[in-house]
Write a protein that holds these residues in place. Structure first.
Motif, PDB file in Angstrom:
ATOM      1  N   PHE A  38       0.968  -1.582   0.334  1.00  0.00           N
ATOM      2  CA  PHE A  38       0.127  -0.183  -0.179  1.00  0.00           C
ATOM      3  C   PHE A  38       0.967   1.207   0.417  1.00  0.00           C
ATOM      4  O   PHE A  38       2.012   1.220   0.597  1.00  0.00           O
ATOM      5  N   CYS A  40       0.565   4.126   2.229  1.00  0.00           N
ATOM      6  CA  CYS A  40       1.489   4.048   3.063  1.00  0.00           C
ATOM      7  C   CYS A  40       2.215   3.842   4.252  1.00  0.00           C
ATOM      8  O   CYS A  40       3.019   3.916   4.099  1.00  0.00           O
ATOM      9  N   ASN A  73      -3.250   6.816   0.643  1.00  0.00           N
ATOM     10  CA  ASN A  73      -2.980   5.704   1.193  1.00  0.00           C
ATOM     11  C   ASN A  73      -3.307   4.857   0.746  1.00  0.00           C
ATOM     12  O   ASN A  73      -2.784   3.511   1.166  1.00  0.00           O
ATOM     13  N   THR A  74      -4.236   3.937   0.296  1.00  0.00           N
ATOM     14  CA  THR A  74      -5.163   2.535   0.021  1.00  0.00           C
ATOM     15  C   THR A  74      -4.753   2.641  -1.269  1.00  0.00           C
ATOM     16  O   THR A  74      -5.097   1.287  -1.454  1.00  0.00           O
ATOM     17  N   ASN A  75      -4.356   3.054  -2.075  1.00  0.00           N
ATOM     18  CA  ASN A  75      -3.715   2.495  -3.449  1.00  0.00           C
ATOM     19  C   ASN A  75      -2.695   1.695  -3.330  1.00  0.00           C
ATOM     20  O   ASN A  75      -2.125   1.436  -2.349  1.00  0.00           O
TER      21      ASN A  75
END
Length: 104
Positions: A38, A40, A73-75
């Motif tokens: 991810f 993040c 962040n969620t990619n």
């Protein structure tokens, strides 16, 4: 092993800066990350190399692909590839492993 579990070299380039005493435009940081990491996780790994004012400064920046698409962040890293089945070398040749940190 699943290709998306394998590691790939990620390059993060500082695209612009508000304070060249803390961060230099053009500096590049290299991270070995899994393709299915991810964003993040990438940012956390990048932040480990900074401290004090430099850390506070880099956290103001946002991560973008070479096509200037903002990443959240969620990619995942694989979200940025045109073909997730490409080999690492094919990804490198397309420059899809290069990301830019920009302050906006």
């Amino acid at each position: 092993m699943d290709l998306n579990e394998s590691e790939i070299l990620i390059k993060i380039r500082i695209g612009n800066t508000l304070n060249s005493k803390l961060l230099n435009a053009g500096d590049t940081y290299y991270l070995n990350m899994r393709r299915n990491s991810f964003i993040c996780e990438i940012l956390d790994s990048l932040y480990e190399g900074f401290s004090g004012e430099s850390l506070l400064e880099i956290k103001k920046y946002r991560l973008y692909t070479k096509n200037m698409i903002r990443l959240y962040n969620t990619n995942m890293v694989i979200d940025t590839f045109t073909n997730t089945k490409d080999t690492n070398q094919e990804i490198y040749n397309k420059g899809e492993n290069v990301f830019y940190m920009l302050v906006t």
